[in-house]
Write a protein that holds these residues in place. Structure first.
Motif, short mmCIF file in Angstrom:
data_model
loop_
_atom_site.label_atom_id
_atom_site.label_comp_id
_atom_site.label_asym_id
_atom_site.label_seq_id
_atom_site.Cartn_x
_atom_site.Cartn_y
_atom_site.Cartn_z
N ARG A 16 121.93 16.69 -53.14
CA ARG A 16 121.02 16.79 -51.99
C ARG A 16 120.01 17.88 -52.30
O ARG A 16 120.34 18.89 -52.94
CB ARG A 16 121.77 17.17 -50.71
N GLU A 24 111.20 22.85 -49.88
CA GLU A 24 112.31 22.66 -50.81
C GLU A 24 112.58 23.96 -51.54
O GLU A 24 111.68 24.51 -52.19
CB GLU A 24 112.02 21.54 -51.80
N ASP A 36 117.26 15.11 -43.41
CA ASP A 36 117.21 15.99 -44.58
C ASP A 36 118.03 17.26 -44.37
O ASP A 36 118.12 18.09 -45.26
CB ASP A 36 115.77 16.31 -44.96
N ASP A 38 117.57 19.92 -42.49
CA ASP A 38 116.82 21.18 -42.45
C ASP A 38 117.33 22.01 -41.26
O ASP A 38 116.90 21.85 -40.13
CB ASP A 38 115.32 20.89 -42.31
N ASP A 70 117.94 10.25 -43.59
CA ASP A 70 117.20 11.00 -44.62
C ASP A 70 115.76 11.32 -44.24
O ASP A 70 114.94 11.64 -45.11
CB ASP A 70 117.25 10.27 -45.96
N ASP A 72 112.46 13.28 -43.00
CA ASP A 72 111.92 14.62 -43.11
C ASP A 72 111.95 15.23 -41.70
O ASP A 72 111.30 14.73 -40.78
CB ASP A 72 110.50 14.53 -43.65
#
Length: 158
Positions: A16, A24, A36, A38, A70, A72
């Protein structure tokens, strides 16, 4: 004015990318989640939603919906911000903390502030991001994952 608090946690996983604050960060592990993962953006979104008693990100973007697989998290942040604007509010400021033992993210914080400020249509100095460790204690200290918390002040538009 309205104040909201957000908190999120994700465990580390192999294969991942490590995304924090929309950036990133190079690391051998990433965070595991339906999106993702976050952790910082998730905490910020929950703080924004909480300020207006609009529930949490799980209500708006359920992990049972493959449309968010997945995705963003910054795309979700844009949607939350649109909802806040539709309710007649704007961001006053956001104060946040990311807790992880490694990697060190200090040098990436200005990039995170720049990216989030652009999405939320504010100045970079309205987005505070701090990094800390948990001094070897708990799941963060054992390098099993990361957590983030955020407080958001919303102001009514004139």
């Amino acid at each position: 004015m309205r104040i909201g608090f957000g908190y999120d946690v994700h465990k580390f996983a192999e294969n991942r990318k490590l995304i924090i604050g929309g950036i990133e960060v190079p690391h051998s592990l990433g965070l595991l989640g339906h999106s993702d993962a976050d952790v910082l953006v998730h905490a910020i979104m929950d703080s924004m939603l909480g300020a207006l008693a609009l529930g949490d990100i799980g209500k708006h973007f359920p992990d049972t919906d493959m449309a968010y697989k997945d995705i963003d998290s910054c795309q979700l942040l844009k949607r939350v911000y649109a909802l806040i604007k539709d309710k007649g509010y704007k961001i006053g400021n956001i104060d946040s903390v990311v807790a992880l033992e490694e990697p060190k993210i200090g040098k990436y914080i200005p990039l995170m502030q720049e990216k989030l400020a652009k999405i939320l249509e504010v100045e970079e100095n309205q987005i505070s991001i701090k990094a800390t460790t948990s001094e070897g204690l708990g799941f963060v200290g054992e390098k099993l994952g990361a957590s983030a918390s955020a407080v958001c002040l919303l102001e009514k538009n004139n």
